[in-house]
Scaffold this motif. Structure first.
Motif, PDB file in Angstrom:
ATOM      1  N   GLN A 189       6.636   4.629  -1.268  1.00  0.00           N
ATOM      2  CA  GLN A 189       7.859   3.288  -1.613  1.00  0.00           C
ATOM      3  C   GLN A 189       7.596   2.564  -2.861  1.00  0.00           C
ATOM      4  O   GLN A 189       7.235   2.097  -3.784  1.00  0.00           O
ATOM      5  N   ASP A 190       9.119   3.120  -3.126  1.00  0.00           N
ATOM      6  CA  ASP A 190       9.628   2.311  -4.784  1.00  0.00           C
ATOM      7  C   ASP A 190       8.796   2.631  -5.330  1.00  0.00           C
ATOM      8  O   ASP A 190       7.979   2.533  -6.569  1.00  0.00           O
ATOM      9  N   GLY A 191       8.649   4.173  -4.999  1.00  0.00           N
ATOM     10  CA  GLY A 191       8.168   5.265  -6.582  1.00  0.00           C
ATOM     11  C   GLY A 191       6.702   5.263  -6.221  1.00  0.00           C
ATOM     12  O   GLY A 191       6.059   5.673  -6.995  1.00  0.00           O
ATOM     13  N   LYS A 192       5.965   4.669  -5.674  1.00  0.00           N
ATOM     14  CA  LYS A 192       4.199   4.624  -4.995  1.00  0.00           C
ATOM     15  C   LYS A 192       4.131   5.478  -4.422  1.00  0.00           C
ATOM     16  O   LYS A 192       4.732   5.145  -3.256  1.00  0.00           O
ATOM     17  N   LYS A 193       2.690   5.675  -4.111  1.00  0.00           N
ATOM     18  CA  LYS A 193       2.456   6.442  -2.871  1.00  0.00           C
ATOM     19  C   LYS A 193       0.749   4.860  -2.385  1.00  0.00           C
ATOM     20  O   LYS A 193       0.610   4.338  -3.181  1.00  0.00           O
ATOM     21  N   GLY A 194       0.594   5.167  -1.306  1.00  0.00           N
ATOM     22  CA  GLY A 194       0.188   3.901  -0.434  1.00  0.00           C
ATOM     23  C   GLY A 194      -0.255   4.249   1.683  1.00  0.00           C
ATOM     24  O   GLY A 194       0.532   5.040   1.769  1.00  0.00           O
ATOM     25  N   LEU A 195      -0.462   3.622   2.080  1.00  0.00           N
ATOM     26  CA  LEU A 195      -0.774   3.323   3.324  1.00  0.00           C
ATOM     27  C   LEU A 195      -0.174   2.209   3.573  1.00  0.00           C
ATOM     28  O   LEU A 195      -0.125   0.823   3.466  1.00  0.00           O
ATOM     29  N   PHE A 196       1.002   2.153   5.021  1.00  0.00           N
ATOM     30  CA  PHE A 196       0.887   0.726   5.454  1.00  0.00           C
ATOM     31  C   PHE A 196      -0.827  -0.046   6.178  1.00  0.00           C
ATOM     32  O   PHE A 196      -1.095   0.723   6.998  1.00  0.00           O
ATOM     33  N   ILE A 197      -1.159  -0.744   5.843  1.00  0.00           N
ATOM     34  CA  ILE A 197      -2.467  -1.447   6.328  1.00  0.00           C
ATOM     35  C   ILE A 197      -1.709  -2.857   7.731  1.00  0.00           C
ATOM     36  O   ILE A 197      -1.274  -3.738   6.418  1.00  0.00           O
TER      37      ILE A 197
END
Length: 380
Positions: A189-197
């Motif tokens: 999302q928006d060029g960043k990695k991560g997770l939905f929490i």
């Protein structure tokens, strides 16, 4: 690791030959002279199906369960040489035992707070007398004392000492590995990695600064949201304004979201993501050596139980009811602690039943066995 017979080795070599033959055939027919991701995924999946039939792999287990111990270590003052973590502060910050029920498909995630007390008696760990110590010290004690199997074996032993479940596999993960794994398989999302929490409530916390000492203020607003890798580490590690128990529940959240990504079809069909996972474990984690058999068996567990459910428990003073099984120190304002030091203690450690069984966590173990066989107890 389970030995492979000579006949199975022959079949594996045969299958590899088939894979390369298929790849050659696809390349020959490809106008661009390359193999697309979907074609490579198809070849890989077909090969794994053949391997599954030939090897008939199974996860290591005791009775009807497999235990997996996941530990997190702060690597800011440590280095990892591929065999062990070296440095001044090698206490374990995060301890989660995952127990797979092969009969029902239930997955239990048991968080053991780092200040849970255990009676350590190993002479190699400098404990010639029996001392009630925080379990997070066991790794450093085992490493410094050069105990058989090092700190990992002591951690495996004392987690089983608390829960009763054997640890068949383990992974000791640094925070760098934590970030690398999310960067390999996380959402974009928006060029960043991560997770939905799904953050359960507004959380104001304080996180140790990487440079200069002290703490920085971090805030997480209530609600389902995307959290990038750097903030996820702070979400999973912070405990200054809340508690170690709150932190354990947040860690379970992140681990739950992460395992969903790792076992998703998108990840398993993406060679780049799988390579990223492999590299992160090789460079920043210590783990039980596994091969194609164990990997296939693990995927087979999920395939055999498509409707599996994860049940999360934190072994704190609310387990089975406030101060029912475990209690905090008396000076914390809660609990009926009878031992010195800031350690969670089993309520029944000095009961006649536990003394007869020579097991101060006997009531905790009995409760966890009931939960394991009747998962609805957790909902109650």
């Amino acid at each position: 690791m389970k030995k492979i017979s000579a006949l199975k080795i022959f079949f594996v070599v045969y299958i590899i030959a088939i894979v390369f033959a298929n790849m050659y055939f696809v390349l020959a027919k490809s106008p661009s002279g390359t193999i697309s991701g979907s074609a490579l995924s198809g070849i890989t999946n077909t090969s794994l199906q053949i391997l599954d039939g030939v090897l008939q792999p199974e996860l290591a287990k005791t009775d009807n369960y497999t235990g997996i111990l996941i530990m997190g270590i702060d690597d800011r003052e440590n280095t990892f040489d591929g065999e062990r973590f070296r440095g001044r502060d090698r206490d374990i910050d995060s301890i989660i035992q995952i127990v797979l029920n092969h009969d029902t498909g239930d997955v239990f995630m048991l968080s053991i707070p780092r200040d849970t007390g255990v009676t350590i008696s190993e002479t190699c760990a400098g404990q010639s007398r029996q001392y009630f110590r925080s379990i997070n010290h066991a790794y450093k004690l085992g490493e410094d004392g050069k105990c058989p199997g090092g700190g990992v074996e002591l951690m495996k032993k004392y987690v089983t000492y608390i829960t009763g479940f054997t640890n068949h596999y383990f992974s000791l993960i640094s925070y760098n590995a934590f970030k690398d794994i999310i960067n390999a398989v996380g959402d974009d999302q928006d060029g960043k990695k991560g997770l939905f929490i799904d953050v359960p409530r507004n959380i104001q916390e304080y996180y140790p600064r990487e440079v200069g000492g002290g703490y920085e203020s971090v805030f997480f607003r209530k609600g389902y949201q995307f959290i990038d890798t750097d903030r996820l580490l702070k979400y999973a590690r912070s405990r200054q304004a809340t508690s170690d128990f709150d932190r354990a529940r947040r860690q379970q959240q992140v681990l739950d979201a992460l395992q969903a990504k790792v076992t998703s079809a998108d990840t398993l069909a993406n060679p780049t993501s799988l390579l990223g996972l492999y590299e992160s474990f090789q460079t920043n984690a210590l783990f039980t050596p596994v091969g194609i058999e164990e990997i296939t068996a693990a995927l087979g567990f999920y395939a055999a139980h498509p409707d599996y459910k994860i049940h999360q428990l934190v072994l704190d003073d609310t387990l089975a009811g406030l101060n029912a099984l475990i209690t905090r120190p008396s000076y914390s304002g809660r609990g009926q602690h009878q031992r010195p030091g800031y350690y969670l203690s089993p309520m029944a450690f000095n009961s006649p039943e536990c003394r007869d069984r020579n097991d101060e966590y006997c009531k905790v173990k009995d409760y966890l066995v009931r939960v394991f066989n009747n998962a609805w107890i957790i909902e109650e």
